[in-house]
Design an enzyme around this catalytic site. Structure first.
Site, mmCIF file in Angstrom:
data_model
loop_
_atom_site.group_PDB
_atom_site.id
_atom_site.type_symbol
_atom_site.label_atom_id
_atom_site.label_comp_id
_atom_site.label_asym_id
_atom_site.label_seq_id
_atom_site.Cartn_x
_atom_site.Cartn_y
_atom_site.Cartn_z
ATOM 1 N N LYS A 228 -28.713 -21.287 4.745
ATOM 2 C CA LYS A 228 -29.088 -20.135 4.036
ATOM 3 C C LYS A 228 -29.743 -20.181 2.965
ATOM 4 O O LYS A 228 -29.687 -20.903 2.119
ATOM 5 C CB LYS A 228 -27.718 -19.179 3.844
ATOM 6 C CG LYS A 228 -26.974 -18.972 5.099
ATOM 7 C CD LYS A 228 -25.924 -18.042 4.855
ATOM 8 C CE LYS A 228 -24.756 -18.163 5.967
ATOM 9 N NZ LYS A 228 -23.892 -19.342 5.632
ATOM 10 N N HIS B 83 -29.835 -15.206 2.787
ATOM 11 C CA HIS B 83 -28.315 -15.146 2.468
ATOM 12 C C HIS B 83 -28.068 -13.602 2.205
ATOM 13 O O HIS B 83 -26.901 -13.015 2.360
ATOM 14 C CB HIS B 83 -28.099 -15.902 1.455
ATOM 15 C CG HIS B 83 -26.595 -16.221 1.404
ATOM 16 N ND1 HIS B 83 -26.256 -17.666 0.912
ATOM 17 C CD2 HIS B 83 -25.590 -15.836 1.692
ATOM 18 C CE1 HIS B 83 -24.758 -17.723 1.250
ATOM 19 N NE2 HIS B 83 -24.438 -16.732 1.427
ATOM 20 N N ASP C 194 -22.169 -24.125 10.111
ATOM 21 C CA ASP C 194 -22.828 -23.003 9.106
ATOM 22 C C ASP C 194 -22.532 -23.530 7.753
ATOM 23 O O ASP C 194 -21.460 -23.396 7.100
ATOM 24 C CB ASP C 194 -21.921 -21.701 9.578
ATOM 25 C CG ASP C 194 -22.578 -20.678 8.747
ATOM 26 O OD1 ASP C 194 -23.469 -19.833 9.138
ATOM 27 O OD2 ASP C 194 -22.267 -20.297 7.566
ATOM 28 N N TYR D 276 -23.412 -22.746 -1.023
ATOM 29 C CA TYR D 276 -22.157 -23.397 -0.690
ATOM 30 C C TYR D 276 -22.165 -24.811 -1.872
ATOM 31 O O TYR D 276 -20.947 -25.300 -2.024
ATOM 32 C CB TYR D 276 -21.716 -23.738 0.586
ATOM 33 C CG TYR D 276 -21.565 -22.113 1.220
ATOM 34 C CD1 TYR D 276 -21.581 -21.125 0.651
ATOM 35 C CD2 TYR D 276 -21.549 -22.406 2.645
ATOM 36 C CE1 TYR D 276 -21.515 -20.076 1.673
ATOM 37 C CE2 TYR D 276 -21.576 -21.224 3.405
ATOM 38 C CZ TYR D 276 -21.641 -19.927 2.655
ATOM 39 O OH TYR D 276 -21.787 -18.955 3.602
#
Length: 260
Positions: A55, A88, A25, A30
């Site tokens: 996302k 997201h 994930d 990120y």
């Protein structure tokens, strides 16, 4: 993986090679999609054996932007398709447009990526509340396959879980350890001793027994191994109820009250 110290090349390779983990994930937010490409390659695990989730960040919302962002995520990850692509965040932050308008426009692009492009095997949302899901149901055609939301003993949004289940939306829970806060709670510590397990294992097992697809995170090999060893025991129903009763509404990740 996450954006706050949530990535380690060695940890990802270890999780894939030694622990049998197959669900990765991540998110554009990120900043580690490109790094994951190398880790996946180094692990030797075949792409078709993996479930890769990433996302769409709010800076890429909108019909055309969404399609472009999906292709860019695939390129960074070194894959030809995503197993799951998530919006997201419900807050769009687009001047002159309501969040609802932007979510609907974005979701239409997600639907096309799912139905026509073959880039997304499934599509979903993250951090959406019932009101956001209801609006999407009115505005769009395809029901999200997944809603990924914060879930731990202090934050057990059962009404949202029930709503998702009533519409065949898989409820996926992140932050199962409440960013460590649950690990030092006396009740969790007591149950860990009772079952001869660690506090983290109690929290993850509890989440799984509540029917939640659970997404723990660690960059330490021993913790990853520990987090995986939750399928050879069960928490008694009475103790599950005790943990359920710890819900106090606190969030360790975000504040839904800020989003409309």
């Amino acid at each position: 993986t996450s954006h706050q110290g949530g990535y380690s090349h060695d940890a990802v390779v270890y999780a894939l090679q030694k622990c049998g983990i197959r669900h990765i994930d991540t998110a554009k937010r990120y900043g580690c999609e490109s790094l994951l490409q190398k880790a996946i390659k180094d692990s030797g695990v075949k792409r078709e054996d993996l479930w890769i989730t990433t996302k769409l960040w709010h800076t890429d919302y909108g019909y055309e932007n969404t399609k472009k962002a999906c292709l860019e995520s695939c390129k960074r990850l070194g894959v030809e398709y995503l197993d799951l692509y998530l919006i997201h965040w419900p807050d769009a932050r687009v001047p002159g447009k309501s969040n609802r308008e932007v979510r609907a426009e974005t979701w239409r692009a997600m639907e096309e990526l799912y139905e026509k492009g073959g880039l997304c095997r499934s599509i979903g949302v993250s951090n959406f509340l019932i009101s956001h899901l209801e609006q999407l149901e009115e505005d769009c055609v395809v029901t999200p396959h997944v809603n990924q939301v914060e879930y731990h003993p202090f934050q057990r949004p059962q009404e949202l879980v029930d709503y998702c289940r009533s519409r065949n939306i898989i409820f996926e829970g992140y932050c199962p350890l409440a960013k460590g806060e649950a690990l030092i709670h006396p009740t969790v510590i007591h149950l860990a001793k009772k079952y001869g397990r660690t506090p983290a294992q109690i929290c993850i097992r509890w989440s799984i027994q509540n029917g939640i697809v659970t997404v723990p995170k660690s960059i330490r090999a021993e913790r990853i191994q520990e987090n995986c060893k939750v399928f050879d025991f069960a928490i008694a129903e009475d103790d599950v109820e005790i943990l359920n009763g710890m819900h106090d509404g606190r969030h360790v990740s975000w504040d839904p009250g800020l989003i409309v």
